[in-house]
Design a protein around this motif. Structure first.
Motif, PDB file in Angstrom:
ATOM      1  N   GLN A   1     -33.662  48.845   2.929  1.00 18.66           N
ATOM      2  CA  GLN A   1     -34.567  47.821   2.414  1.00 18.66           C
ATOM      3  C   GLN A   1     -34.891  46.823   3.525  1.00 18.66           C
ATOM      4  N   ALA A   2     -36.163  46.511   3.687  1.00 25.04           N
ATOM      5  CA  ALA A   2     -36.568  45.562   4.721  1.00 25.04           C
ATOM      6  C   ALA A   2     -37.946  45.011   4.424  1.00 25.04           C
ATOM      7  N   VAL A   3     -38.193  43.797   4.917  1.00 24.33           N
ATOM      8  CA  VAL A   3     -39.524  43.200   4.863  1.00 24.33           C
ATOM      9  C   VAL A   3     -39.816  42.613   6.234  1.00 24.33           C
ATOM     10  N   ALA A   4     -41.099  42.524   6.565  1.00 23.57           N
ATOM     11  CA  ALA A   4     -41.517  41.992   7.857  1.00 23.57           C
ATOM     12  C   ALA A   4     -41.851  40.512   7.751  1.00 23.57           C
ATOM     13  N   ASN A   5     -41.636  39.811   8.857  1.00 22.79           N
ATOM     14  CA  ASN A   5     -42.038  38.410   8.973  1.00 22.79           C
ATOM     15  C   ASN A   5     -42.523  38.192  10.392  1.00 22.79           C
TER      16      ASN A   5
ATOM     17  N   ALA B   1     -28.472  50.255   8.289  1.00 24.28           N
ATOM     18  CA  ALA B   1     -27.642  51.449   8.154  1.00 24.28           C
ATOM     19  C   ALA B   1     -26.289  51.125   7.535  1.00 24.28           C
ATOM     20  N   GLU B   2     -25.831  49.864   7.727  1.00 31.35           N
ATOM     21  CA  GLU B   2     -24.561  49.432   7.130  1.00 31.35           C
ATOM     22  C   GLU B   2     -24.760  48.867   5.724  1.00 31.35           C
ATOM     23  N   GLY B   3     -25.993  48.959   5.187  1.00 31.93           N
ATOM     24  CA  GLY B   3     -26.228  48.572   3.803  1.00 31.93           C
ATOM     25  C   GLY B   3     -26.935  47.259   3.599  1.00 31.93           C
ATOM     26  N   ALA B   4     -27.257  46.546   4.665  1.00 32.53           N
ATOM     27  CA  ALA B   4     -27.913  45.243   4.515  1.00 32.53           C
ATOM     28  C   ALA B   4     -29.398  45.403   4.213  1.00 32.53           C
ATOM     29  N   SER B   5     -29.938  44.417   3.513  1.00 34.11           N
ATOM     30  CA  SER B   5     -31.386  44.251   3.384  1.00 34.11           C
ATOM     31  C   SER B   5     -31.813  43.320   4.516  1.00 34.11           C
ATOM     32  N   VAL B   6     -32.882  43.674   5.217  1.00 34.16           N
ATOM     33  CA  VAL B   6     -33.188  43.003   6.475  1.00 34.16           C
ATOM     34  C   VAL B   6     -34.586  42.394   6.480  1.00 34.16           C
ATOM     35  N   VAL B   7     -34.665  41.126   6.922  1.00 33.15           N
ATOM     36  CA  VAL B   7     -35.938  40.529   7.261  1.00 33.15           C
ATOM     37  C   VAL B   7     -36.140  40.763   8.760  1.00 33.15           C
ATOM     38  N   VAL B   8     -37.136  41.574   9.087  1.00 36.95           N
ATOM     39  CA  VAL B   8     -37.435  41.909  10.479  1.00 36.95           C
ATOM     40  C   VAL B   8     -38.478  40.920  10.976  1.00 36.95           C
ATOM     41  N   ASN B   9     -38.026  39.968  11.790  1.00 33.13           N
ATOM     42  CA  ASN B   9     -38.948  38.963  12.321  1.00 33.13           C
ATOM     43  C   ASN B   9     -39.381  39.323  13.737  1.00 33.13           C
TER      44      ASN B   9
ATOM     45  N   VAL C   1     -39.746  47.849  10.034  1.00 29.48           N
ATOM     46  CA  VAL C   1     -39.573  47.897   8.570  1.00 29.48           C
ATOM     47  C   VAL C   1     -39.798  49.319   8.060  1.00 29.48           C
ATOM     48  N   ALA C   2     -40.843  49.966   8.555  1.00 31.07           N
ATOM     49  CA  ALA C   2     -41.133  51.342   8.130  1.00 31.07           C
ATOM     50  C   ALA C   2     -39.985  52.279   8.490  1.00 31.07           C
ATOM     51  N   GLU C   3     -39.399  52.087   9.672  1.00 35.34           N
ATOM     52  CA  GLU C   3     -38.261  52.915  10.082  1.00 35.34           C
ATOM     53  C   GLU C   3     -37.085  52.742   9.124  1.00 35.34           C
ATOM     54  N   ILE C   4     -36.828  51.496   8.758  1.00 43.54           N
ATOM     55  CA  ILE C   4     -35.704  51.212   7.857  1.00 43.54           C
ATOM     56  C   ILE C   4     -35.947  51.819   6.476  1.00 43.54           C
ATOM     57  N   ILE C   5     -37.143  51.630   5.958  1.00 45.34           N
ATOM     58  CA  ILE C   5     -37.474  52.161   4.636  1.00 45.34           C
ATOM     59  C   ILE C   5     -37.451  53.687   4.633  1.00 45.34           C
ATOM     60  N   ASP C   6     -37.976  54.299   5.698  1.00 47.47           N
ATOM     61  CA  ASP C   6     -37.962  55.762   5.795  1.00 47.47           C
ATOM     62  C   ASP C   6     -36.543  56.320   5.814  1.00 47.47           C
ATOM     63  N   ALA C   7     -35.607  55.497   6.319  1.00 50.00           N
ATOM     64  CA  ALA C   7     -34.208  55.925   6.368  1.00 50.00           C
ATOM     65  C   ALA C   7     -33.457  55.585   5.082  1.00 50.00           C
ATOM     66  N   GLY C   8     -34.176  55.044   4.087  1.00 48.76           N
ATOM     67  CA  GLY C   8     -33.562  54.737   2.799  1.00 48.76           C
ATOM     68  C   GLY C   8     -33.071  53.316   2.652  1.00 48.76           C
TER      69      GLY C   8
ATOM     70  N   ASP D   1     -36.897  35.439  -1.307  1.00 47.97           N
ATOM     71  CA  ASP D   1     -37.908  36.008  -2.198  1.00 47.97           C
ATOM     72  C   ASP D   1     -37.718  37.513  -2.392  1.00 47.97           C
ATOM     73  N   ALA D   2     -37.416  38.204  -1.304  1.00 47.11           N
ATOM     74  CA  ALA D   2     -37.331  39.661  -1.364  1.00 47.11           C
ATOM     75  C   ALA D   2     -35.985  40.152  -1.869  1.00 47.11           C
ATOM     76  N   PHE D   3     -34.904  39.444  -1.480  1.00 41.49           N
ATOM     77  CA  PHE D   3     -33.568  39.976  -1.741  1.00 41.49           C
ATOM     78  C   PHE D   3     -32.676  39.040  -2.546  1.00 41.49           C
ATOM     79  N   GLY D   4     -33.154  37.819  -2.814  1.00 39.90           N
ATOM     80  CA  GLY D   4     -32.419  36.905  -3.682  1.00 39.90           C
ATOM     81  C   GLY D   4     -31.326  36.109  -3.018  1.00 39.90           C
TER      82      GLY D   4
END
Length: 301
Positions: free
Chosen positions: A63-67, A26-34, A54-61, A86-89
């Protein structure tokens, strides 16, 4: 306040970890949800929780990936950091939140119960932090947030393994802060009070314990998440090596061990002298055998 940052949050499939992942996004970060998806005692594994967050984050606009790697596996920790790269650089922050409980009275605790809790809480935090550290060093920035507990800082019954791990985390965080300050890397701890799956395992067999649990149920994980998000942000660039506690709407700064009183004897101390003079002089400053609820005895506000 976290725009453009890439954050790894361990144990983020539910409870405090989930709240931190959502707050960071929500504060703008891209998140790896482990989240390995294990039961509270560490058994089993379900990939679902991480993907749901991850789905919750993406639905809210966001960026996130699961691990779903285990923090207790050094290669799994490396995979988490690789997932961010890999996902966010890049990788800018790590929240060491993953945990298990294997409570039991010390005189009944097995080596396996002790080892499993330390493997996840302490070794897991080391593994993920160590995997991120070279990247933080090379880029000249980064933030670690470690979840400690008043069970370690103050004490609790039937949690020797958990208390040992959580107190050790404080020492590790301080060492990271000292070792990596010259690279612009920060490390802090939070002792959270919040209702979560882990807290829900507290044994309730008396009116007093039911009242305590009722108070804990009022303390939602989002209160802790705001503090974690702040510590990950550039606004906290001068905050490192500290221990915070979040209890509902209260934020505490914890003391750190320092000498409180001394006695001196020019000719040195014999065993008898210690018994007759040193301990009586120091005894007024002894700490009682408190548990966390003795110190935090007032209702959350």
């Amino acid at each position: 306040m976290l725009e453009g940052k890439s954050i790894v949050v361990t144990g983020a499939g539910g409870g405090i970890g989930r709240a931190i992942a959502l707050a960071a996004a929500a504060e703008g970060a891209s998140v790896v949800v482990n989240d390995i998806g294990a039961a509270l005692d560490g058994s089993g594994g379900d990939a679902g929780p991480a993907h749901q967050v991850v789905a919750e984050i993406i639905d809210a606009g966001g960026q996130a990936v699961a691990n779903t790697s285990s923090v207790s596996d050094p290669e799994g920790a490396e995979a988490m950091i690789a997932a961010a790269l890999d996902a966010f650089g890049r990788i800018d922050g790590v929240v060491n939140n993953a945990g298990v409980l294997r409570d039991g009275f010390f005189h009944k605790m097995s080596a396996e119960q002790f080892d499993q809790v330390l493997k996840v809480h302490l070794y897991g935090s080391f593994n993920v932090s160590r995997a991120a550290a070279p990247h933080f060093k090379d880029q000249g920035s980064g933030a670690f947030v470690h979840m400690t507990s008043t069970s370690g800082l103050i004490g609790n019954v039937a949690q020797a393994n958990y208390s040992a791990a959580k107190m050790a985390l404080v020492g590790m965080s301080k060492s990271i802060a000292l070792d990596m300050q010259r690279f612009g890397v920060r490390s802090n701890c939070i002792a959270p009070f919040a209702w979560s799956r882990m807290i829900s395992s507290i044994k309730v067999d008396s009116d007093e314990q039911r009242a305590r649990v009722s108070k804990l149920q009022q303390m939602t994980p989002d209160k802790v998440a705001a503090m974690a998000a702040y510590l990950l942000s550039d606004a906290a660039q001068e905050v490192s090596g500290q221990i915070f506690c979040v209890r509902n709407n209260e934020i505490f700064l914890f003391s750190q061990p320092r000498p409180v009183r001394s006695v001196h004897r020019g000719e040195g101390w014999t065993v008898a002298d210690i018994a007759e003079h040193a301990i009586p002089a120091l005894k007024s400053d002894f700490y009682p055998l408190d548990v966390s609820s003795d110190v935090f005895s007032w209702d959350p506000v």
